[in-house]
Design an enzyme around this catalytic site. Structure first.
Site, PDB file in Angstrom:
ATOM      1  N   ARG A 136       0.828  -1.203   0.000  1.00  0.00           N
ATOM      2  CA  ARG A 136       0.000   0.000   0.000  1.00  0.00           C
ATOM      3  C   ARG A 136       0.866   1.259   0.000  1.00  0.00           C
ATOM      4  NH1 ARG A 136      -2.384  -3.969  -0.729  1.00  0.00           N
ATOM      5  NH2 ARG A 136      -4.521  -4.517  -0.131  1.00  0.00           N
ATOM      6  N   GLU A 168       2.116   1.653  -3.453  1.00  0.00           N
ATOM      7  CA  GLU A 168       1.027   2.157  -4.295  1.00  0.00           C
ATOM      8  C   GLU A 168       0.866   3.661  -4.123  1.00  0.00           C
ATOM      9  OE1 GLU A 168      -2.704  -0.363  -4.808  1.00  0.00           O
ATOM     10  OE2 GLU A 168      -3.515   1.371  -3.791  1.00  0.00           O
ATOM     11  N   SER A 223      15.044  14.927   1.119  1.00  0.00           N
ATOM     12  CA  SER A 223      16.085  13.952   1.447  1.00  0.00           C
ATOM     13  C   SER A 223      15.492  12.737   2.148  1.00  0.00           C
ATOM     14  CB  SER A 223      17.135  14.594   2.358  1.00  0.00           C
ATOM     15  OG  SER A 223      18.132  13.640   2.665  1.00  0.00           O
TER      16      SER A 223
END
Lengths: 146, 146, 146, 146, 146, 146, 146, 146, 146, 146
Positions: free
Chosen positions: J87, J90, J113
């Site tokens: 997830r 995604e 960063s």
């Protein structure tokens, strides 16, 4: 005008003007490697540098906007195929672990930045065959604990 | 003794001796990056250097043979994951085409050798954050026509 | 004119002229394999050879510039699919380690250059089936210690 | 004894005997490249050659069975990483299409067999740097129509 | 006209003529599988067969040249997705090792050629569901020792 | 005992008994290709066949359970490397689309099952070189509309 | 008209007619999932259903031919990216082995056909959040021994 | 005890007890598919269910902890190879886009959860061949705007 | 108008209007990150928000339909290349396992939803270098047992 | 002791001590996410923190050295499979481009960063389902021109 069209325009203008990257770098007061990377669409230029660059190469001012735009950096091949670029990839493969150890021994746990980073190319003439001198200079960034 | 076992032996000995790559490089009269690459199994050493290295690190003489053996160079990940090594890969991706153009403009159609090649690491102290200076030096090889 | 358009122009001209690679090679005084590779866009030609080539094939002079330009070498498939090319890939897979050992035993730790490199194709007639003779000739490059 | 164990046994025996592939080739009356490929487990030997090979290298006769067994040929990396083997892969990538055209022009539609195939390695001494001569000889197989 | 355009032309003509591959095979006196593969651009035809094929399908004679040209064979997907083609791939995966053993036991160390090769499709009517009979016939090529 | 151990046991027993797949097939009244696939762990046997097979090869009865177990079919390489198996893969790549068209023209929209499927290997002796005859026989499954 | 153009035509007509897949399914007397898959080009329709579908959606009769044509089924991404489709892929990854065991325990060694296969989607209203009910129904195919 | 060892222990115990997944499901009052997934290490059980499961299968109580532990879900092959599991993958590939459209038309923009999700397997006896009925039931999750 | 054309239209309008994502977010009363994702085609908007957005940016009303359409979410590179996006990918690689453990310890076995999910970006000014504050907020979904 | 063994030791000790990451974080005065990442081997600890950590968890002092060692960061799967980690992947795929635009509009051309970086996890209780709050805080690094 997107970065790709900009690149074609600038490389064609450079060929027309018969200027080298060194020439252009001097004209806009920046390093030749950085200038080339900006023309290839891999770095953005400040408004001022972009204007000077367009002026130097005699291209229209809409190229300026494309030079100033923030690029999305991408490359075609996860493993490069052109022999010139592959040799650089091979250096990373063969010496990557070695460099990590040598640098981290000197600097502590962290990385060499590829963002706060500069690079130069020089030619060392040598009767046994000229040599390419590639100098990379990146800020050391220590890992943060929190 | 294969290269992997050799590597473990040499890195353990280095830790025991509390010597840096600079220290070992001086002791065997070679560059620290090259010495590290030989200990990591990515380069072969001459009989003489291998002997000196084993002597310096206090390891048994069968390590010498492993150092002298010609390595099969390989790396685990086509796209490196450790952030230190990935940044080098990213530099090749972002600047590969740029470097090809800048170098070939200076030298003609050809490549920078990764075989007839040396590399150094230096530390530039800087109050805004120290910088890593990485210098690559490779023979230029022009493409042959025939 | 980019290398792709150049390639289509030259291959079409070659078909029109009904010349073989041997014929063209003789006409421009270069090896047929090299001539073919230059026409396919995988090698750059000198100004002189490019001009002779365009003259021989009766194409316009803007093709000359494309022949002289330094190519970015690339191929479509990491693992080739056409059976002719796959068989060469298979040879590298099956015999790569063997060749490394046989060559390094003869020459020391190093590689056969693919840059300072020439290649020829010959036909050996044989009643049991003709044979292809493929000869590769590359400079041996020893690894540098430093 | 499988091919991997056989390979370790044979390479260790070769090192012990301080014989080169040329020496072993002569002793068993086969080409050094083929002998090496059989010892690496990439070709099967006849009973007679296998016996002679074991005799030459002073290994026990159970190695004979492993040499005679039909190998499953495989290689670790779809794209080789060791610079020696990668250069061969690069040659296939850069010149594959060229070779297909040059060979098919000479022989018709078909391939060079990698099965009915031999290969030799020679050293050409040269003051500017010795050269590797790699000769591949494969039967031409025309595609069948039916 | 390249192979792709040729393919579209020939498949459209076939649809227009309402001929099956069997019909076309008979008309040009070749096997239906081979005829289909030539029309799909995966095999080259002789001048004579190409002419007969164009005549049969009522297409213009420039298609003949495309049929005679030597194809570069390629497929889109390393692992096929269409269920019809995937099932063939699955057969190779599930039975590949088995077939290698059964064939090499019968023939010796070598391969079944995919070049000197023919293939037929037949329909076996069966009340429980018709069956596809796929027959492959390839020359056995023994590995050469040298 | 898992399928892998079962396979080693059965292949070793087969070698010891010096029986061919044809011999074993006859002894257990099944086709040699199917028998080989079951011994390689790619198909499950009925209790009865498994018992006969163990009896024929003289292995202990715990192998029977492993033969009866339902296998998880898998293969190591998405693109096979061994030349024998690669040639089959190449046939699927080169002729997959062709076969789909030829079969679906004869049978309608659907596939040849790889489950309700049998396969045979035959040797056709031929003075110009023996030929392998590979026969696949799969139930045609029409796509369902609903 | 190929399947892609057909798909655009049919989806545009569906939007224009403001019909749901349920509406269209009822109009042509087929299941909404199957109708959608045919319009997406993943299944072929019978002449009769295709005609009814074109009639329902008010598109020209050349779409009928495209609906009747046998599709080559393919999808863009080996691992789907859209979250809706990825979740289905995840279910196969997480539960694939489990389902194989549960089904084969119930049915014997074999598979659930994806060809002789139907699928339905239902909505279960639920105050805590509606639920999707996905029902797959495939013929069990036992592996054949031979 | 990690999930892998737990799985071997539980599957061996199940075989010893000759219980089906249905039997075990009934004994622990959970669905057979979920029970199997927990035993395969793809779901965690509550303390209570885990204890009942260990009791039912007669395994020691340290297996309980492994059943209760939260798994890291993973599968070996991005594209499954076993024909049973591949068919499910093929269904996702062939029907993924179709299902997305049909479901989102019914429910709005969102997904079917694979977490708040249940699944059942049933056998439908059929004289033409039994059928597998696979029922998935997942909560619909609408995308959030914010 | 598809999502790609919509995106070009909206980004061009945004540049023309010289509005920031914050400005647009305020104008349509939604979060700037969500607004940007909708304009990039990665989320669908309600009819009302879409209309307000088109009004704010002064684009024609056919863009509204494209904004309301349910997107198929996809991204070009499994491993992102642009350094900005790669750093996020690296965070998932380096900290993924850590986050899973920390979150599941706090919440139980389950996941953070990427569907019922919001995200904000803030700027923290800092004399040593400004900092990006990225806040993700997703519903916790416990795995279901059944 | 390498990082893997260290990790097993520390996680086992944590389970034995029944301490949460929050507990341990408080005990060593560091953030729970960072502590977990150091125990998983993805960050190095200072000598002092490492000693306190070993003391807190009651493990022997050789674990200290492993905690202090600089890790080579790597993850198994280019595309993660566990649903929790997927997830997050995604989110990067769906929102990566959006975040780049929103952040660069606010900060200029540069990156967040992942080295000078911290992260926190919080639980927001909610009657409709608790929510995970994930806060990332990284230094903005502007691209350098030179």
């Amino acid at each position: 005008m997107d970065k790709l069209e900009m690149r074609h325009t600038l490389l064609a203008a450079k060929a027309r003007k018969k200027m080298s990257w060194d020439d252009i770098g001097k004209a806009v007061n920046m390093s030749p490697v950085w200038v080339a990377s900006a023309c290839y669409g891999m770095n953005s230029a400040s408004q001022e540098v972009a204007a000077k660059l367009c002026d130097t190469l005699g291209v229209e001012s809409d190229v300026t906007d494309a030079l100033v735009a923030f690029p999305t950096k991408a490359w075609d091949e996860a493993i490069p195929q052109d022999p010139f670029i592959y040799r650089l990839y091979e250096v990373v493969g063969v010496y990557g672990e070695t460099l990590k150890d040598v640098v981290q021994e000197k600097f502590g746990d962290g990385i060499m930045s590829a963002i706060d980073f500069t690079m130069e190319v020089d030619k060392i003439e040598d009767p046994k065959g000229d040599r390419v001198l590639l100098t990379m200079n990146g800020k050391f960034l220590p890992y943060k604990s929190w």
